[in-house]
Design a protein around this motif. Sequence first.
Motif, PDB file in Angstrom:
ATOM      1  N   THR A  25       0.834  -1.202   0.000  1.00  0.00           N
ATOM      2  CA  THR A  25       0.000   0.000   0.000  1.00  0.00           C
ATOM      3  C   THR A  25       0.871   1.256   0.000  1.00  0.00           C
ATOM      4  OG1 THR A  25      -1.771  -1.135   1.195  1.00  0.00           O
ATOM      5  CG2 THR A  25      -1.801   1.266   1.242  1.00  0.00           C
ATOM      6  N   VAL A  26       1.937   1.231   0.803  1.00  0.00           N
ATOM      7  CA  VAL A  26       2.861   2.370   0.848  1.00  0.00           C
ATOM      8  C   VAL A  26       3.491   2.583  -0.522  1.00  0.00           C
ATOM      9  CG1 VAL A  26       5.079   3.175   1.783  1.00  0.00           C
ATOM     10  CG2 VAL A  26       3.354   2.208   3.316  1.00  0.00           C
ATOM     11  N   ARG A  27       3.943   1.529  -1.152  1.00  0.00           N
ATOM     12  CA  ARG A  27       4.587   1.652  -2.472  1.00  0.00           C
ATOM     13  C   ARG A  27       3.609   2.172  -3.521  1.00  0.00           C
ATOM     14  NH1 ARG A  27       8.589  -2.891  -4.503  1.00  0.00           N
ATOM     15  NH2 ARG A  27       6.672  -4.146  -4.651  1.00  0.00           N
ATOM     16  N   THR A  28       2.355   1.704  -3.455  1.00  0.00           N
ATOM     17  CA  THR A  28       1.356   2.121  -4.442  1.00  0.00           C
ATOM     18  C   THR A  28       0.970   3.580  -4.260  1.00  0.00           C
ATOM     19  OG1 THR A  28       0.471  -0.136  -4.529  1.00  0.00           O
ATOM     20  CG2 THR A  28      -0.945   1.637  -5.352  1.00  0.00           C
ATOM     21  N   ARG A  29       0.803   3.981  -3.011  1.00  0.00           N
ATOM     22  CA  ARG A  29       0.383   5.352  -2.733  1.00  0.00           C
ATOM     23  C   ARG A  29       1.507   6.364  -2.908  1.00  0.00           C
ATOM     24  NH1 ARG A  29      -3.209   4.920   2.847  1.00  0.00           N
ATOM     25  NH2 ARG A  29      -5.185   4.297   1.861  1.00  0.00           N
ATOM     26  N   ASN A  30       2.741   5.888  -2.795  1.00  0.00           N
ATOM     27  CA  ASN A  30       3.895   6.801  -2.827  1.00  0.00           C
ATOM     28  C   ASN A  30       4.893   6.339  -3.886  1.00  0.00           C
ATOM     29  OD1 ASN A  30       3.247   8.327  -0.094  1.00  0.00           O
ATOM     30  ND2 ASN A  30       3.089   6.150   0.348  1.00  0.00           N
ATOM     31  N   PRO A  31       4.499   6.341  -5.146  1.00  0.00           N
ATOM     32  CA  PRO A  31       5.401   5.836  -6.194  1.00  0.00           C
ATOM     33  C   PRO A  31       6.666   6.675  -6.300  1.00  0.00           C
ATOM     34  CG  PRO A  31       3.533   6.989  -7.177  1.00  0.00           C
ATOM     35  CD  PRO A  31       3.231   6.859  -5.705  1.00  0.00           C
ATOM     36  N   HIS A  32       7.765   6.007  -6.579  1.00  0.00           N
ATOM     37  CA  HIS A  32       9.058   6.651  -6.822  1.00  0.00           C
ATOM     38  C   HIS A  32       9.715   7.233  -5.555  1.00  0.00           C
ATOM     39  CE1 HIS A  32       7.613   6.204 -10.846  1.00  0.00           C
ATOM     40  NE2 HIS A  32       6.710   7.148 -10.715  1.00  0.00           N
ATOM     41  N   GLU A  33       9.092   7.070  -4.380  1.00  0.00           N
ATOM     42  CA  GLU A  33       9.672   7.617  -3.145  1.00  0.00           C
ATOM     43  C   GLU A  33      10.546   6.531  -2.497  1.00  0.00           C
ATOM     44  OE1 GLU A  33       6.613   9.364  -0.713  1.00  0.00           O
ATOM     45  OE2 GLU A  33       6.146  10.889  -2.213  1.00  0.00           O
ATOM     46  N   THR A  34      11.693   6.286  -3.104  1.00  0.00           N
ATOM     47  CA  THR A  34      12.519   5.135  -2.724  1.00  0.00           C
ATOM     48  C   THR A  34      13.064   5.227  -1.304  1.00  0.00           C
ATOM     49  OG1 THR A  34      14.423   6.198  -3.790  1.00  0.00           O
ATOM     50  CG2 THR A  34      13.158   4.634  -5.109  1.00  0.00           C
ATOM     51  N   GLU A  35      13.457   6.416  -0.871  1.00  0.00           N
ATOM     52  CA  GLU A  35      13.986   6.567   0.490  1.00  0.00           C
ATOM     53  C   GLU A  35      12.901   6.263   1.527  1.00  0.00           C
ATOM     54  OE1 GLU A  35      16.345   9.230  -2.236  1.00  0.00           O
ATOM     55  OE2 GLU A  35      14.207   8.965  -1.813  1.00  0.00           O
ATOM     56  N   PHE A  36      11.690   6.744   1.258  1.00  0.00           N
ATOM     57  CA  PHE A  36      10.574   6.480   2.167  1.00  0.00           C
ATOM     58  C   PHE A  36      10.248   4.985   2.192  1.00  0.00           C
ATOM     59  CE2 PHE A  36       5.790   6.754   2.941  1.00  0.00           C
ATOM     60  CZ  PHE A  36       5.932   6.879   4.312  1.00  0.00           C
ATOM     61  N   HIS A  37      10.238   4.357   1.031  1.00  0.00           N
ATOM     62  CA  HIS A  37       9.994   2.915   0.972  1.00  0.00           C
ATOM     63  C   HIS A  37      11.034   2.164   1.808  1.00  0.00           C
ATOM     64  CE1 HIS A  37       8.162   3.533  -3.325  1.00  0.00           C
ATOM     65  NE2 HIS A  37       7.419   4.065  -2.371  1.00  0.00           N
ATOM     66  N   GLN A  38      12.293   2.548   1.677  1.00  0.00           N
ATOM     67  CA  GLN A  38      13.375   1.872   2.390  1.00  0.00           C
ATOM     68  C   GLN A  38      13.196   1.964   3.899  1.00  0.00           C
ATOM     69  OE1 GLN A  38      17.293   3.262   1.273  1.00  0.00           O
ATOM     70  NE2 GLN A  38      18.243   2.441   3.122  1.00  0.00           N
ATOM     71  N   ALA A  39      12.861   3.161   4.382  1.00  0.00           N
ATOM     72  CA  ALA A  39      12.686   3.361   5.823  1.00  0.00           C
ATOM     73  C   ALA A  39      11.521   2.544   6.352  1.00  0.00           C
ATOM     74  CB  ALA A  39      12.478   4.845   6.117  1.00  0.00           C
ATOM     75  N   VAL A  40      10.419   2.537   5.613  1.00  0.00           N
ATOM     76  CA  VAL A  40       9.239   1.783   6.044  1.00  0.00           C
ATOM     77  C   VAL A  40       9.517   0.281   6.036  1.00  0.00           C
ATOM     78  CG1 VAL A  40       6.863   1.174   5.434  1.00  0.00           C
ATOM     79  CG2 VAL A  40       7.602   3.562   5.337  1.00  0.00           C
ATOM     80  N   LYS A  41      10.164  -0.217   4.997  1.00  0.00           N
ATOM     81  CA  LYS A  41      10.443  -1.651   4.880  1.00  0.00           C
ATOM     82  C   LYS A  41      11.276  -2.155   6.042  1.00  0.00           C
ATOM     83  CE  LYS A  41      12.134  -5.093   1.548  1.00  0.00           C
ATOM     84  NZ  LYS A  41      12.722  -5.281   0.192  1.00  0.00           N
ATOM     85  N   GLU A  42      12.293  -1.383   6.418  1.00  0.00           N
ATOM     86  CA  GLU A  42      13.163  -1.810   7.527  1.00  0.00           C
ATOM     87  C   GLU A  42      12.375  -1.934   8.821  1.00  0.00           C
ATOM     88  OE1 GLU A  42      16.802  -0.064  10.137  1.00  0.00           O
ATOM     89  OE2 GLU A  42      14.748   0.623  10.137  1.00  0.00           O
ATOM     90  N   VAL A  43      11.497  -0.963   9.088  1.00  0.00           N
ATOM     91  CA  VAL A  43      10.728  -0.992  10.324  1.00  0.00           C
ATOM     92  C   VAL A  43       9.711  -2.130  10.312  1.00  0.00           C
ATOM     93  CG1 VAL A  43       9.033   0.269  11.714  1.00  0.00           C
ATOM     94  CG2 VAL A  43      11.059   1.450  10.852  1.00  0.00           C
TER      95      VAL A  43
END
Length: 459
Positions: A25-43
Amino acid sequence: MTVSANVEQTYTQQAQDYMNTVFETVRTRNPHETEFHQAVKEVLHSLIPVFSKNPSYMKLGILERLVEPDRLVSFRVPWMDDNGNVRVNRGFRVQFNNSIGPYKGGIRFHPSVNASIIKFLGFEQTFKNSLTGQPIGGGKGGSDFDPKGKSDLEIMRFCQSFMTELSRYIGPDKDVPAGDIGVGAKEIGYMFGQYKKLQGVYEAGVLTGKGIGYGGSLGRKEATGYGTVYFVDQMLGDAGLSFSGSTVVVSGSGNVSIYAIEKAMQLGAKVVACSDSSGYIYHKDGIRLDTLKRLKEVEKKRCRDYILEHPDAVYTEGCSGIWSIPCDIALPCATQNEIDKASAELLVQNGVKAVGEGANMPSTLEAIGVFLDNKVLFAPAKAANAGGVSVSALEMAQNSARLSWSMEEVDAKLQLIMKDIYRSSMMASMEYGAPGNLVVGANIAGFLKVADAMMAHGF
């Protein structure tokens, strides 16, 4: 397999599926925001055992609420350069979560700033601030304005324009910004002055990182670097190691790096390298801190100028090569994702024993995996980097009480805070089945306090 084991396995699979759904859901709602994806995935990966034991968090949508900021503000920042030309930059403020206190997080001025970076920083800040034990929520802000090469008047005009818009969203009990990359006491001073003019009141607690003469705290400049070393020192001590006699490499040469170098040296380490955005210096006999401080803090020069005074040192163009220098302890204190998998493998190959993140998310997920797989002691940013915001919270307390604490008082409080962060992270790692993994421990310890406050407040 016993019934209880089957139930536990079912809950774990449910938690894993839930994390995957939230991340998609995060990836779909926030496309191309790779740094944000990385931070969320780790948590999210770290929280699987928490949700296995506490499925009520899923029912109440705690994660869906946590990964979506309360608000993200983007605004135009027009300003005039010294040639009379009007220039335009973009400003941001993300207010991520205020469940345990007013939003709190720095302002970054750097060409790389965009919505993804601001959101990753605000997301990380929420857990970092929770770990400090102080009553502060998570936020972050900044602009793609580059202060390098700008005159003081240009910086002042930009800061005033930036604050003209930002002032609509901040306040001592609402959102309290501070400095970050590209924003020091000078920039904070310009923004505070503009806020005071716009609001017509003297609210010292609206910004932290202020000058000592008008509500700032002693020890704030040193806090992030000192705090990183205090945290790593606790980690080393539990493993029977020490800074004393160790060789240390520190990336960066701003406040975080300089004061990490200073504190590491005070604890008996030999720091042999540091860097800036152009390249790095290696001084095998140890960096001369007095020279580095003068060049960077007073004369505003580059690392390459260091070798003019110390010809036995070596300067190399480019930043990433700093991790090829053999060391016992690595302290990445420059910027996000500066250590990739290849750099991590090189550090391991050269015998690194511990890594302490002084910058925000300076290691990629793959790099962290390399360190953990090779039993390198690893201090994650949201824990080790928390010294700066901790002293910012102490500055807020001093402002509220109309008090000013001595450097010794502030430093003593900082040491206790960093020790408590280490202990709470270590205890959480043991309680949730990952003993010694401070990435997991810090994520869990930071999450639980925020999540429980969110549950207490309803939805």
